[in-house]
Design a protein around this motif. Structure first.
Motif, PDB file in Angstrom:
ATOM      1  N   TYR A  56       0.847  -1.368   0.071  1.00 42.72           N
ATOM      2  CA  TYR A  56       0.053   0.065   0.035  1.00 42.72           C
ATOM      3  C   TYR A  56       0.977   1.190   0.025  1.00 42.72           C
ATOM      4  O   TYR A  56       0.636   2.058  -0.872  1.00 42.72           O
ATOM      5  CB  TYR A  56      -1.120  -0.118   1.355  1.00 42.72           C
ATOM      6  N   GLU A  57       1.953   1.127   0.737  1.00 43.73           N
ATOM      7  CA  GLU A  57       2.769   2.477   0.814  1.00 43.73           C
ATOM      8  C   GLU A  57       3.518   2.586  -0.489  1.00 43.73           C
ATOM      9  O   GLU A  57       3.719   3.926  -0.837  1.00 43.73           O
ATOM     10  CB  GLU A  57       3.882   2.174   2.040  1.00 43.73           C
ATOM     11  N   LYS A  58       3.947   1.558  -1.206  1.00 39.52           N
ATOM     12  CA  LYS A  58       4.382   1.652  -2.397  1.00 39.52           C
ATOM     13  C   LYS A  58       3.619   2.117  -3.600  1.00 39.52           C
ATOM     14  O   LYS A  58       4.062   3.108  -4.386  1.00 39.52           O
ATOM     15  CB  LYS A  58       4.989   0.058  -2.881  1.00 39.52           C
ATOM     16  N   TYR A  59       2.389   1.698  -3.382  1.00 37.74           N
ATOM     17  CA  TYR A  59       1.384   2.128  -4.641  1.00 37.74           C
ATOM     18  C   TYR A  59       0.624   3.389  -4.203  1.00 37.74           C
ATOM     19  O   TYR A  59       0.193   3.894  -5.112  1.00 37.74           O
ATOM     20  CB  TYR A  59       0.516   0.886  -5.065  1.00 37.74           C
ATOM     21  N   CYS A  60       0.476   3.710  -3.078  1.00 42.92           N
ATOM     22  CA  CYS A  60      -0.272   4.808  -2.739  1.00 42.92           C
ATOM     23  C   CYS A  60       0.703   5.898  -1.751  1.00 42.92           C
ATOM     24  O   CYS A  60       0.273   6.152  -0.472  1.00 42.92           O
ATOM     25  CB  CYS A  60      -1.481   4.399  -1.963  1.00 42.92           C
ATOM     26  N   PRO A  61       1.817   6.070  -2.360  1.00 43.85           N
ATOM     27  CA  PRO A  61       2.759   6.787  -1.521  1.00 43.85           C
ATOM     28  C   PRO A  61       2.303   8.279  -0.944  1.00 43.85           C
ATOM     29  O   PRO A  61       2.741   8.612   0.298  1.00 43.85           O
ATOM     30  CB  PRO A  61       4.023   7.156  -2.510  1.00 43.85           C
ATOM     31  N   ASN A  62       1.384   8.976  -1.588  1.00 48.83           N
ATOM     32  CA  ASN A  62       1.215  10.280  -1.049  1.00 48.83           C
ATOM     33  C   ASN A  62      -0.473  10.474  -0.743  1.00 48.83           C
ATOM     34  O   ASN A  62      -1.089  11.600  -0.815  1.00 48.83           O
ATOM     35  CB  ASN A  62       1.145  11.256  -2.216  1.00 48.83           C
ATOM     36  N   LYS A  63      -0.851   9.013  -0.468  1.00 53.57           N
ATOM     37  CA  LYS A  63      -2.255   9.174  -0.138  1.00 53.57           C
ATOM     38  C   LYS A  63      -2.596   8.836   1.226  1.00 53.57           C
ATOM     39  O   LYS A  63      -1.937   7.833   1.907  1.00 53.57           O
ATOM     40  CB  LYS A  63      -3.059   8.278  -0.924  1.00 53.57           C
ATOM     41  N   GLU A  64      -3.544   9.244   2.176  1.00 51.90           N
ATOM     42  CA  GLU A  64      -3.908   8.835   3.339  1.00 51.90           C
ATOM     43  C   GLU A  64      -4.964   7.585   3.275  1.00 51.90           C
ATOM     44  O   GLU A  64      -5.435   7.577   2.382  1.00 51.90           O
ATOM     45  CB  GLU A  64      -4.765   9.944   4.135  1.00 51.90           C
ATOM     46  N   LEU A  65      -4.717   6.757   4.318  1.00 51.97           N
ATOM     47  CA  LEU A  65      -5.776   5.852   4.062  1.00 51.97           C
ATOM     48  C   LEU A  65      -7.369   5.998   4.113  1.00 51.97           C
ATOM     49  O   LEU A  65      -7.720   7.278   4.801  1.00 51.97           O
ATOM     50  CB  LEU A  65      -5.667   4.752   5.418  1.00 51.97           C
ATOM     51  N   PRO A  66      -8.133   5.241   3.289  1.00 49.29           N
ATOM     52  CA  PRO A  66      -9.655   5.527   3.509  1.00 49.29           C
ATOM     53  C   PRO A  66     -10.261   5.682   5.033  1.00 49.29           C
ATOM     54  O   PRO A  66      -9.517   5.186   5.748  1.00 49.29           O
ATOM     55  CB  PRO A  66     -10.084   4.557   2.598  1.00 49.29           C
ATOM     56  N   VAL A  67     -11.117   6.574   5.071  1.00 52.92           N
ATOM     57  CA  VAL A  67     -11.813   6.524   6.480  1.00 52.92           C
ATOM     58  C   VAL A  67     -12.346   5.223   6.807  1.00 52.92           C
ATOM     59  O   VAL A  67     -12.644   4.229   6.054  1.00 52.92           O
ATOM     60  CB  VAL A  67     -13.176   7.385   6.400  1.00 52.92           C
ATOM     61  N   TYR A  68     -12.212   4.943   8.089  1.00 50.44           N
ATOM     62  CA  TYR A  68     -12.610   3.659   8.874  1.00 50.44           C
ATOM     63  C   TYR A  68     -11.798   2.229   8.271  1.00 50.44           C
ATOM     64  O   TYR A  68     -12.189   1.176   8.302  1.00 50.44           O
ATOM     65  CB  TYR A  68     -13.840   3.184   8.533  1.00 50.44           C
ATOM     66  N   SER A  69     -10.537   2.631   7.834  1.00 45.07           N
ATOM     67  CA  SER A  69      -9.305   1.607   7.539  1.00 45.07           C
ATOM     68  C   SER A  69      -9.150   0.785   8.616  1.00 45.07           C
ATOM     69  O   SER A  69      -8.483  -0.400   8.549  1.00 45.07           O
ATOM     70  CB  SER A  69      -8.096   2.233   6.957  1.00 45.07           C
ATOM     71  N   ASN A  70      -9.433   1.277   9.942  1.00 36.31           N
ATOM     72  CA  ASN A  70      -9.152   0.357  11.079  1.00 36.31           C
ATOM     73  C   ASN A  70     -10.452  -0.584  11.438  1.00 36.31           C
ATOM     74  O   ASN A  70     -10.213  -1.391  12.043  1.00 36.31           O
ATOM     75  CB  ASN A  70      -8.945   1.430  12.228  1.00 36.31           C
ATOM     76  N   HIS A  71     -11.493  -0.753  10.452  1.00 35.53           N
ATOM     77  CA  HIS A  71     -12.488  -1.501  10.638  1.00 35.53           C
ATOM     78  C   HIS A  71     -12.215  -2.617   9.782  1.00 35.53           C
ATOM     79  O   HIS A  71     -11.894  -2.411   8.569  1.00 35.53           O
ATOM     80  CB  HIS A  71     -13.620  -0.840  10.191  1.00 35.53           C
ATOM     81  N   LEU A  72     -12.292  -3.934  10.568  1.00 33.53           N
ATOM     82  CA  LEU A  72     -11.816  -5.211   9.576  1.00 33.53           C
ATOM     83  C   LEU A  72     -12.869  -5.606   8.356  1.00 33.53           C
ATOM     84  O   LEU A  72     -12.562  -6.068   7.557  1.00 33.53           O
ATOM     85  CB  LEU A  72     -11.920  -6.510  10.435  1.00 33.53           C
ATOM     86  N   ASN A  73     -14.068  -4.798   8.712  1.00 27.93           N
ATOM     87  CA  ASN A  73     -15.224  -4.930   7.459  1.00 27.93           C
ATOM     88  C   ASN A  73     -14.927  -3.734   6.436  1.00 27.93           C
ATOM     89  O   ASN A  73     -15.904  -3.685   5.478  1.00 27.93           O
ATOM     90  CB  ASN A  73     -16.375  -5.017   7.841  1.00 27.93           C
ATOM     91  N   SER A  74     -13.794  -3.073   6.489  1.00 24.84           N
ATOM     92  CA  SER A  74     -13.642  -1.925   5.558  1.00 24.84           C
ATOM     93  C   SER A  74     -13.653  -2.689   4.107  1.00 24.84           C
ATOM     94  O   SER A  74     -12.593  -3.344   3.798  1.00 24.84           O
ATOM     95  CB  SER A  74     -12.431  -1.160   5.743  1.00 24.84           C
ATOM     96  N   SER A  75     -14.289  -2.079   3.263  1.00 25.12           N
ATOM     97  CA  SER A  75     -14.352  -2.652   1.884  1.00 25.12           C
ATOM     98  C   SER A  75     -13.322  -2.232   1.023  1.00 25.12           C
ATOM     99  O   SER A  75     -12.559  -2.801   0.022  1.00 25.12           O
ATOM    100  CB  SER A  75     -15.758  -2.583   0.977  1.00 25.12           C
ATOM    101  N   GLN A  76     -12.776  -1.126   1.344  1.00 20.74           N
ATOM    102  CA  GLN A  76     -11.617  -0.377   0.653  1.00 20.74           C
ATOM    103  C   GLN A  76     -10.197  -1.084   0.796  1.00 20.74           C
ATOM    104  O   GLN A  76      -9.431  -1.601   0.176  1.00 20.74           O
ATOM    105  CB  GLN A  76     -11.358   0.897   0.958  1.00 20.74           C
TER     106      GLN A  76
END
Length: 265
Positions: A56-76
Motif C-alpha cells: 500500500y505504501e508503495k502504490y499509494c505513497p502520497n495518499k491517506e488511508l480511507p476513512v474507517y481503514s481500522n474496521h476489519l470490514n472496510s471494503s476499501q
C-alpha cells in the motif's frame, strides 16, 4: 441472505478473527462505542494481510488511508488486500482482470495506470476504489463492497447546481446513460457515477460484492449493460486461489488467509 443477518454474521466472524488470528483482544472505538471488529487507530496496519501494508505504501505513497481503514470490514482495505499482491504479479493480475471483463487471455497489455481511491474529476468528495488503465486503451473502474447496506446516494442539498455544472455533461458523454434524467441519476448515484465513466467499448465498470449481501445484490442487478460487470467476492477469491495453489506459495498463503478473513463468516 437478509442484510441484518449478513452484517451480524460478518462482524461476529471478524471479531473472532481479530482475537484469534491477529492476537488482538482490545476492541476499537467507533462513535465512542467499542466494537470487536474494529482496531484501535495505531493498529490499522494489522488490517492488511501479510506484507500488503508495505505494498500500500508503495502504490499509494502520497495518499491517506480511507476513512474507517481500522474496521476489519472496510471494503476499501478488502480491495487492497485482494489487488495489491497481484500488482506484483502482473501476469496473474491480467488473467484475473481478463476473466472479470470477459476477455480472452492475452488481451491486456502493459498496465500504465494504477490508482486506488481514484478521483474521477466529477465529485470531490467520493472516489472510485480502483482504476486500472492499460496501454491498449482498456480502462477499468472498480467499485468494491462488503458489508455495506446498499450503494451510496447523493446527499448534498445542491443537486440542481451539481447537475447543471457537472453531471448533465458527464452523462451526455457516457456510453449508456445519455437519456438518464436528473432524478434517475441521483436515485442510484454511486452506481450511475461509475457506469457513467464508460465512454467507449474499451471502458468497464466492475462491481465486486458478496452475493450473500441481499441489500447490495438487489441494487446492482438492475443494471444490465455489456461493459458493466458484477462479480461475487467468493467466486473471485477462489478463482485466484486456484490459479496460484501449488504454483506460488506466497500467493497461495495470502489468498487462503483472504478467504479465511473475509469469506468464512
Amino acid at each position: 441472505m437478509k442484510y441484518d443477518e449478513f452484517k451480524k454474521r460478518v462482524t461476529k466472524h471478524l471479531g473472532k478473527y481479530m482475537e484469534k488470528n491477529l492476537g488482538i483482544k482490545e476492541d476499537g472505538l467507533f462513535k465512542n462505542k467499542e466494537y470487536g471488529h474494529v482496531l484501535s487507530d495505531e493498529l490499522v496496519a494489522e488490517n492488511f494481510i501479510g506484507e500488503t501494508y508495505p505494498l500500500y505504501e508503495k502504490y499509494c505513497p502520497n495518499k491517506e488511508l480511507p476513512v474507517y481503514s481500522n474496521h476489519l470490514n472496510s471494503s476499501q482495505v478488502m480491495g487492497m488486500n485482494f489487488f495489491l499482491p497481484l500488482l506484483e504479479n502482473r501476469d496473474i493480475l491480467n488473467r484475473v482482470v481478463e476473466k472479470i471483463i470477459g476477455k480472452e487471455e492475452g488481451t491486456l497489455t502493459d498496465l500504465v495506470t494504477v490508482d486506488f481511491e481514484h478521483r474521477c474529476g466529477q465529485d470531490e468528495k467520493t472516489e472510485i476504489d480502483l482504476f486500472l488503465e492499460y496501454a491498449n486503451g482498456i480502462r477499468i473502474f472498480f467499485e468494491m463492497k462488503y458489508s455495506e447496506n446498499g450503494y451510496g446516494i447523493f446527499s448534498g442539498f445542491n443537486r440542481d447546481e451539481v447537475w447543471d455544472n457537472k453531471y448533465s455533461n458527464f452523462i451526455a458523454n457516457s456510453l449508456y446513460l445519455k437519456n438518464l434524467t436528473k432524478e434517475e441519476f441521483f436515485y442510484d448515484y454511486q452506481i450511475n457515477r461509475n457506469i457513467g465513466m464508460i465512454n467507449s467499448l474499451k471502458d468497464y465498470a466492475v462491481f465486486i460484492l458478496p452475493y450473500d449481501n441481499e441489500s447490495l445484490i438487489k441494487e446492482i442487478t438492475k443494471f444490465n449493460y455489456n461493459n458493466v460487470k458484477t462479480v461475487d467476492w467468493n467466486y473471485l477469491a477462489y478463482y485466484v486461489y486456484n490459479l496460484v495453489v501449488g504454483k506460488n506459495r506466497e500467493l497461495e498463503n495470502h489468498y487462503r488467509e483472504f478467504i479465511l478473513k473475509y469469506l468464512e463468516y
